[in-house]
Design an enzyme around this catalytic site. Structure first.
Site, short mmCIF file in Angstrom:
data_model
loop_
_atom_site.label_atom_id
_atom_site.label_comp_id
_atom_site.label_asym_id
_atom_site.label_seq_id
_atom_site.Cartn_x
_atom_site.Cartn_y
_atom_site.Cartn_z
N HIS A 153 -16.41 34.79 -30.33
CA HIS A 153 -14.97 35.05 -30.32
C HIS A 153 -14.52 36.03 -31.40
CE1 HIS A 153 -14.22 30.94 -28.15
NE2 HIS A 153 -14.81 31.83 -27.40
N GLN A 161 -18.68 29.17 -33.94
CA GLN A 161 -17.59 29.84 -33.22
C GLN A 161 -16.20 29.45 -33.73
OE1 GLN A 161 -17.90 30.26 -28.71
NE2 GLN A 161 -16.33 28.68 -28.85
N GLU A 162 -16.03 28.17 -34.10
CA GLU A 162 -14.67 27.71 -34.40
C GLU A 162 -14.63 26.74 -35.58
OE1 GLU A 162 -13.06 26.04 -30.76
OE2 GLU A 162 -14.03 27.62 -29.58
N GLU A 203 -9.07 33.57 -30.45
CA GLU A 203 -8.22 32.40 -30.37
C GLU A 203 -7.20 32.35 -31.49
OE1 GLU A 203 -10.73 28.97 -29.71
OE2 GLU A 203 -11.27 29.70 -27.70
N GLU A 283 -17.90 19.77 -31.77
CA GLU A 283 -18.10 20.09 -30.35
C GLU A 283 -19.37 20.91 -30.20
OE1 GLU A 283 -14.60 21.89 -28.70
OE2 GLU A 283 -15.79 23.12 -27.35
N ASP A 310 -19.06 20.16 -24.52
CA ASP A 310 -18.36 21.22 -23.76
C ASP A 310 -19.37 21.82 -22.78
OD1 ASP A 310 -17.08 23.52 -22.86
OD2 ASP A 310 -16.95 24.48 -24.81
N ARG A 364 -9.21 28.07 -22.83
CA ARG A 364 -10.38 28.96 -22.89
C ARG A 364 -10.08 30.07 -23.90
NH1 ARG A 364 -14.44 27.65 -19.14
NH2 ARG A 364 -15.63 28.58 -20.85
N SER A 365 -11.10 30.80 -24.29
CA SER A 365 -10.85 31.90 -25.24
C SER A 365 -10.02 33.01 -24.59
CB SER A 365 -12.15 32.43 -25.81
OG SER A 365 -13.05 32.79 -24.78
P1 PGA Z 1 -14.84 29.85 -24.27
O1 PGA Z 1 -14.90 29.10 -25.66
O2 PGA Z 1 -13.52 29.62 -23.66
O3 PGA Z 1 -15.10 31.27 -24.67
O4 PGA Z 1 -15.96 29.28 -23.44
C1 PGA Z 1 -14.25 27.92 -25.95
C2 PGA Z 1 -15.21 26.84 -26.35
O5 PGA Z 1 -16.43 27.05 -26.48
O6 PGA Z 1 -14.77 25.73 -26.56
ZN ZN Z 2 -16.81 24.83 -27.01
#
Ligand code: PGA
Ligand code: ZN
Length: 424
Positions: A153, A161-162, A203, A283, A310, A364-365
């Site tokens: 992202h 990622q987050e 995001e 997650e 996820d 979603r991203s």
């Molecule tokens: P995505 O990421 O919408 O790019 O899949 C969100 C996530 O991994 O929770």
């Molecule tokens: Zn995820």
């Protein structure tokens, strides 16, 4: 009954094309829904139909999906009762005829499914959360606010990622938003003072050039404290490593950090982070193909940390049932476009709740101004929503809708706060 179905091409928060559907009922009621899109998608998600014509939209066109909405789907759902969501969704699944909605496209199918629900709510003169959740729907979710972006992202070296904050100590949803916003702005000035970029990722969280999760967590912890809140007691930490993205040849390959971890080392590493920081939930701590790793971590820390699947479940009830049976995590992320109909997404929620698992409704991203998931979080009473940072209208639109819902519920509203999480 459904009188008119119109699919169209709009653009999402990344500027890519996506499907929007309008459904008009015989009484004139309108339902409109826009379909989101992921970047770090699970391998077993329902298929998002893209045209693949490199000369247009860099291959990401969705004209075939729109044509399916306006052609085959419109012809077959016209005259159906929008109130019978299960019947409509079953008809859509049957019309597609594949296990992954690859023929018509899950993007085409989901747009119709959600637009029908919204049209039916309008026909009942009810907000969507009440139409779907009944008079008892009153629980405002704990928000997981993604204030540092990495992985797929952002363009920075962060492997995870987050990095999210969750205001567990707020009294109301509106206060949770205030707390999150304050920390977001403190973090901005802290990053700036340390010489980092304050540009944001997909995001809406900052995307500074950091290399390790600890560096990111330390910045977030400092921002929480400097804003005047107690990490853990007032605001907890949540991460989505999205580890399927960097699991290669049986190892977790941290390219930004320059380290490789075996599944057991990955479990050690994450358990260490849970010990060192007030981490409430992780997650996709393990990859979708590393079920042994998932089970090892669940056995080790599942009693003190929410472990949300996820990519590993893809909102698929059958995959979730298998995970529940075999001890893969204790919580499921629900993204409506991973499965393609509202009925199937709600079945996944029900299965999780029956097993005593928690549910997180998620964006979603790639998003739009559509706020359906805010209503879904209240309708299901799941108590948790993941919908990005305190910036970018595609993210804040969902928070703003929840603020409106809380206001509308008045004294009946209850903010989930910490109670939404698995109790340690
Ligand atoms: P995505 O990421 O919408 O790019 O899949 C969100 C996530 O991994 O929770
Ligand atoms: Zn995820």
């Amino acid at each position: 009954s459904i009188e008119k179905v119109t699919g169209r091409r709009i653009i999402d928060s990344r500027g890519n094309p996506t499907v929007e559907v309008d459904i008009v009922l015989a009484d004139g009621s309108l339902g409109r829904a826009a379909v989101p899109s992921g970047a770090s998608t699970g391998a077993r998600e329902a298929v998002e139909l893209r045209d693949g014509d490199a000369a247009r939209w860099h291959g990401k066109g969705i004209d075939r999906a729109v044509a399916h909405v306006n052609g085959e789907i419109a012809a077959s759902v016209r005259g159906l009762d929008a109130v019978d969501q299960a019947g409509l969704d079953a008809a859509l699944v049957a019309l597609d005829g594949t296990a992954t909605k690859s023929r018509l496209g899950a993007n085409a199918v989901l747009g119709v499914s959600l637009a029908a629900a919204k049209a039916a709510a309008a026909a009942h003169h009810q907000p969507l959360y009440r139409y779907l959740g009944g008079e008892g729907a009153h629980l405002l979710p704990l928000p997981m606010m993604n204030i540092v972006n990495g992985g797929a992202h952002a363009d920075n070296p962060l492997d995870f990622q987050e990095f999210m904050i969750a205001p567990v100590g707020a009294d109301t949803f509106a206060e949770a938003v205030r707390m999150g916003s304050e920390v977001f702005h403190t973090l901005r000035s802290d990053l700036l003072a340390a010489g980092h970029s304050t540009g944001v990722g997909d995001e809406g969280g900052f995307a500074p050039t950091l290399r390790t999760a600890e560096e990111a967590l330390d910045f977030v912890m400092a921002a929480i404290e400097r804003t005047g809140y107690r990490p853990g007691a007032d605001i907890g930490l949540i991460m989505d490593p999205a580890s399927s993205e960097f699991f290669r040849d049986g190892v977790y390959d941290y390219v930004g950090e320059g380290v490789r971890r075996t599944p057991s080392e990955q479990a050690d590493y994450l358990a260490g982070l849970i010990d060192a920081y007030p981490v409430l939930s992780i997650e996709d701590p393990m990859a979708e193909d590393d079920l042994d790793g998932w089970r090892e971590l669940t056995a080790r820390v599942g009693d003190r940390c929410q472990l949300t699947g996820d990519d590993v479940f893809c909102t698929n009830e059958a995959l979730l049932r298998e995970g529940i049976r075999t001890g893969v995590g204790n919580s499921v992320l629900v993204k409506v476009n991973q499965i393609g109909t509202l009925t199937e997404a709600l079945a996944t929620v029900a299965t999780a709740h029956q097993a005593g698992w928690t549910v997180v409704i998620s964006h979603r991203s790639g998003e739009t101004e559509d706020t359906t998931i805010a209503d879904l979080a209240v309708a299901t009473g799941c108590g948790q929503i993941k919908t990005g940072s305190l910036s970018r209208s595609d993210r804040t639109a969902k928070y703003n809708q929840l603020i409106r819902i809380e206001e509308e519920l008045g004294d009946a509203a209850r903010y989930a706060g910490r109670s939404a999480l698995l109790q340690a």
